[in-house]
Design an enzyme around this catalytic site. Structure first.
Site, PDB file in Angstrom:
ATOM      1  N   LYS A  47      -2.639  -4.364   5.679  1.00 21.34           N
ATOM      2  CA  LYS A  47      -1.783  -5.283   6.444  1.00 21.34           C
ATOM      3  C   LYS A  47      -1.158  -4.625   7.664  1.00 21.34           C
ATOM      4  O   LYS A  47      -0.667  -5.315   8.542  1.00 21.34           O
ATOM      5  CB  LYS A  47      -0.741  -5.932   5.536  1.00 21.34           C
ATOM      6  CG  LYS A  47       0.520  -5.193   5.357  1.00 21.34           C
ATOM      7  CD  LYS A  47       1.583  -6.114   4.803  1.00 21.34           C
ATOM      8  CE  LYS A  47       2.776  -5.279   4.400  1.00 21.34           C
ATOM      9  NZ  LYS A  47       3.791  -6.043   3.730  1.00 21.34           N
ATOM     10  N   ASP A  48      -1.209  -3.310   7.740  1.00 18.90           N
ATOM     11  CA  ASP A  48      -0.711  -2.607   8.930  1.00 18.90           C
ATOM     12  C   ASP A  48      -1.778  -2.451  10.004  1.00 18.90           C
ATOM     13  O   ASP A  48      -1.514  -1.906  11.074  1.00 18.90           O
ATOM     14  CB  ASP A  48      -0.193  -1.206   8.558  1.00 18.90           C
ATOM     15  CG  ASP A  48       1.028  -1.265   7.650  1.00 18.90           C
ATOM     16  OD1 ASP A  48       1.719  -2.292   7.660  1.00 18.90           O
ATOM     17  OD2 ASP A  48       1.276  -0.280   6.938  1.00 18.90           O
ATOM     18  N   ARG A  78       7.753 -12.636   9.242  1.00 18.87           N
ATOM     19  CA  ARG A  78       7.258 -13.602   8.254  1.00 18.87           C
ATOM     20  C   ARG A  78       8.296 -13.794   7.139  1.00 18.87           C
ATOM     21  O   ARG A  78       8.655 -14.923   6.808  1.00 18.87           O
ATOM     22  CB  ARG A  78       5.929 -13.099   7.651  1.00 18.87           C
ATOM     23  CG  ARG A  78       5.406 -13.954   6.480  1.00 18.87           C
ATOM     24  CD  ARG A  78       4.186 -13.309   5.827  1.00 18.87           C
ATOM     25  NE  ARG A  78       4.504 -11.970   5.317  1.00 18.87           N
ATOM     26  CZ  ARG A  78       5.002 -11.719   4.109  1.00 18.87           C
ATOM     27  NH1 ARG A  78       5.193 -12.694   3.252  1.00 18.87           N
ATOM     28  NH2 ARG A  78       5.294 -10.487   3.747  1.00 18.87           N
ATOM     29  N   ARG A  79       8.798 -12.693   6.594  1.00 15.21           N
ATOM     30  CA  ARG A  79       9.786 -12.841   5.515  1.00 15.21           C
ATOM     31  C   ARG A  79      11.053 -13.499   6.022  1.00 15.21           C
ATOM     32  O   ARG A  79      11.646 -14.333   5.338  1.00 15.21           O
ATOM     33  CB  ARG A  79      10.086 -11.475   4.876  1.00 15.21           C
ATOM     34  CG  ARG A  79       8.888 -10.946   4.070  1.00 15.21           C
ATOM     35  CD  ARG A  79       9.148  -9.570   3.467  1.00 15.21           C
ATOM     36  NE  ARG A  79       7.970  -9.073   2.754  1.00 15.21           N
ATOM     37  CZ  ARG A  79       7.514  -7.819   2.811  1.00 15.21           C
ATOM     38  NH1 ARG A  79       8.134  -6.920   3.555  1.00 15.21           N
ATOM     39  NH2 ARG A  79       6.445  -7.480   2.128  1.00 15.21           N
ATOM     40  N   CYS A 107       2.713  -8.677  15.212  1.00 16.67           N
ATOM     41  CA  CYS A 107       4.000  -8.616  14.525  1.00 16.67           C
ATOM     42  C   CYS A 107       4.957  -9.683  15.000  1.00 16.67           C
ATOM     43  O   CYS A 107       6.009  -9.889  14.428  1.00 16.67           O
ATOM     44  CB  CYS A 107       4.621  -7.241  14.719  1.00 16.67           C
ATOM     45  SG  CYS A 107       3.741  -5.988  13.789  1.00 16.67           S
ATOM     46  N   ARG A 127      14.394  -1.332   8.218  1.00 11.13           N
ATOM     47  CA  ARG A 127      13.129  -0.599   8.313  1.00 11.13           C
ATOM     48  C   ARG A 127      13.217   0.706   7.541  1.00 11.13           C
ATOM     49  O   ARG A 127      14.140   0.909   6.773  1.00 11.13           O
ATOM     50  CB  ARG A 127      12.750  -0.353   9.787  1.00 11.13           C
ATOM     51  CG  ARG A 127      12.052  -1.542  10.416  1.00 11.13           C
ATOM     52  CD  ARG A 127      11.212  -1.133  11.615  1.00 11.13           C
ATOM     53  NE  ARG A 127      10.185  -0.192  11.235  1.00 11.13           N
ATOM     54  CZ  ARG A 127       9.692   0.745  12.035  1.00 11.13           C
ATOM     55  NH1 ARG A 127      10.151   0.873  13.265  1.00 11.13           N
ATOM     56  NH2 ARG A 127       8.745   1.562  11.611  1.00 11.13           N
ATOM     57  N   ARG A 129      14.972   1.836   2.098  1.00 13.96           N
ATOM     58  CA  ARG A 129      15.432   0.448   1.981  1.00 13.96           C
ATOM     59  C   ARG A 129      16.173   0.230   0.662  1.00 13.96           C
ATOM     60  O   ARG A 129      17.196  -0.445   0.615  1.00 13.96           O
ATOM     61  CB  ARG A 129      14.244  -0.497   2.072  1.00 13.96           C
ATOM     62  CG  ARG A 129      13.539  -0.395   3.416  1.00 13.96           C
ATOM     63  CD  ARG A 129      12.469  -1.433   3.536  1.00 13.96           C
ATOM     64  NE  ARG A 129      11.443  -1.001   4.494  1.00 13.96           N
ATOM     65  CZ  ARG A 129      10.572  -1.808   5.054  1.00 13.96           C
ATOM     66  NH1 ARG A 129      10.580  -3.091   4.771  1.00 13.96           N
ATOM     67  NH2 ARG A 129       9.676  -1.356   5.899  1.00 13.96           N
TER      68      ARG A 129
HETATM   69  N1  PBG Z   1       4.723  -2.835   6.807  1.00 20.05           N
HETATM   70  C1  PBG Z   1       4.934  -1.787   5.851  1.00 20.05           C
HETATM   71  C2  PBG Z   1       4.057  -1.950   4.676  1.00 20.05           C
HETATM   72  N2  PBG Z   1       2.731  -1.907   4.799  1.00 20.05           N
HETATM   73  C3  PBG Z   1       2.179  -2.110   3.553  1.00 20.05           C
HETATM   74  C4  PBG Z   1       3.207  -2.265   2.657  1.00 20.05           C
HETATM   75  C5  PBG Z   1       3.077  -2.519   1.218  1.00 20.05           C
HETATM   76  C6  PBG Z   1       1.754  -2.243   0.577  1.00 20.05           C
HETATM   77  C7  PBG Z   1       0.672  -3.234   0.872  1.00 20.05           C
HETATM   78  O1  PBG Z   1       0.886  -4.349   1.341  1.00 20.05           O
HETATM   79  O2  PBG Z   1      -0.485  -2.867   0.589  1.00 20.05           O
HETATM   80  C8  PBG Z   1       4.402  -2.162   3.355  1.00 20.05           C
HETATM   81  C9  PBG Z   1       5.771  -2.226   2.823  1.00 20.05           C
HETATM   82  C10 PBG Z   1       6.216  -3.602   2.397  1.00 20.05           C
HETATM   83  O3  PBG Z   1       5.880  -4.622   3.017  1.00 20.05           O
HETATM   84  O4  PBG Z   1       6.955  -3.679   1.403  1.00 20.05           O
END
Ligand code: PBG
Length: 309
Positions: free
Chosen positions: A85-86, A133-134, A244, A151, A157
């Site tokens: 997702k990154d 999104r959240r 983003c 962040r 966090r």
């Molecule tokens: N953006 C940061 C990020 N990138 C992937 C994850 C979690 C692990 C995943 O989705 O595989 C997270 C942290 C989160 O959103 O809690």
């Protein structure tokens, strides 16, 4: 038999390291090779160094992958391991996602201090999250909630939550599980009314296109249902120019030869939204995601997207 260790690049956060170790463990098992054959190379990325601003402010997802990708292109690394997702939807010249590991649970987890569920939070409660999104999904359900940018690593966090800076935070359940920290979760959010980020919960392996030695090494650890589902979700994102800055959720589920995708776009204030569901053959996963993205874009109209800026 080659003797030079195979170089696996990763960021240095605890979650990134856990993902790189999982990849190495799977490669060792798939090939019956000893640990010494794999070297984990830790790089710090721009995204890791800037922790006081949201990703959308500092320039987006590429900031977590750029340094790793440069070393892939120059041949210093053989693969890079990422949270899918990154990953930006467009990868740099000469690189591709060669494999996805079996996906972890893709749901978002709610971690509450003053209430155990999102709906039970007191009026005006403060929730920390940097994800647009959240934020939009929370506003959609609970417009009274105050949002604050959160962040840093998962550990940072959770410490801020413990210190009482916020009433609750949201994190990907997958990341918490990989860190063996799932005990902190007080609620798992239903993906139908709180869809995860496209590609959430899936680890991907990035490599050079046209590198047969690496392809042969990686192929046995690729999980095809994950590959199909995440390819569909990333195509949805790509069709919407996902970045983003855009609150976009969606997830695909494989069922035999078929795949079902649910997507949602919303305005940052959570007041307007367009949802879509498509179903088809797994073999057409990417085309299905693209079609869903184009359909939702057309249904929403340009003024919807203008309100994002
Ligand atoms: N953006 C940061 C990020 N990138 C992937 C994850 C979690 C692990 C995943 O989705 O595989 C997270 C942290 C989160 O959103 O809690």
């Amino acid at each position: 038999m080659q003797t030079k260790p195979f170089r696996i690049g990763t960021r240095g956060s605890p979650l990134a390291l856990a993902q790189a170790h999982e990849t190495r463990t799977r490669l060792m098992a798939a090939h019956g090779l000893p640990e010494e054959m794999f070297e984990i190379v830790v790089l710090s990325t721009t995204g890791d160094r800037i922790t006081d601003r949201s990703l959308s402010e500092i320039g987006g997802k590429g900031l977590f992958t750029q340094e790793l990708e440069e070393q892939l292109q120059s041949g210093e690394l053989d693969i890079a391991v990422h949270s899918s997702k990154d990953m930006p939807t467009k990868l740099p010249e000469g690189l591709h996602i060669a494999a996805y590991l079996p996906r972890e649970d893709f749901r978002d987890a709610f971690i509450g201090r003053t209430a155990s569920t999102l709906t039970a939070l007191p009026d005006g409660a403060i929730v920390g999250t940097a994800s647009l999104r959240r934020q939009a999904l929370i506003r959609r359900l609970r417009p009274d909630i105050q949002l604050t940018i959160f962040r840093g690593s998962v550990g940072t966090r959770l410490r801020k939550l413990d210190e009482g800076q916020v009433d609750a935070t949201l994190l990907a359940y997958a990341g918490l599980k990989r860190l063996s920290m799932e005990d902190v979760v007080t609620e798992l959010l239903d993906p139908t009314d709180f869809p995860p980020a496209p590609a959430q919960g899936a680890i991907c392996v990035e490599s050079r296109i046209g590198d047969p030695r690496t392809d042969a090494l990686i192929a046995p650890i690729n999980d095809i249902p994950t590959y199909d589902a995440v390819s569909c979700e990333r195509a949805f994102l790509a069709a919407l120019d996902g970045s983003c800055r855009t609150p976009i959720g969606g997830f695909a589920i494989c069922d035999g030869e078929n795949l079902k995708f649910s997507g949602l776009i919303l305005t940052p204030d959570g007041r307007r939204e367009h949802a879509i569901e498509v179903e088809g053959k797994r073999a057409d996963a990417e085309a299905l995601g693209l079609r869903a993205g184009e359909a939702v874009r057309a249904a929403a109209g340009t003024d919807f997207f203008d309100s994002w800026n």
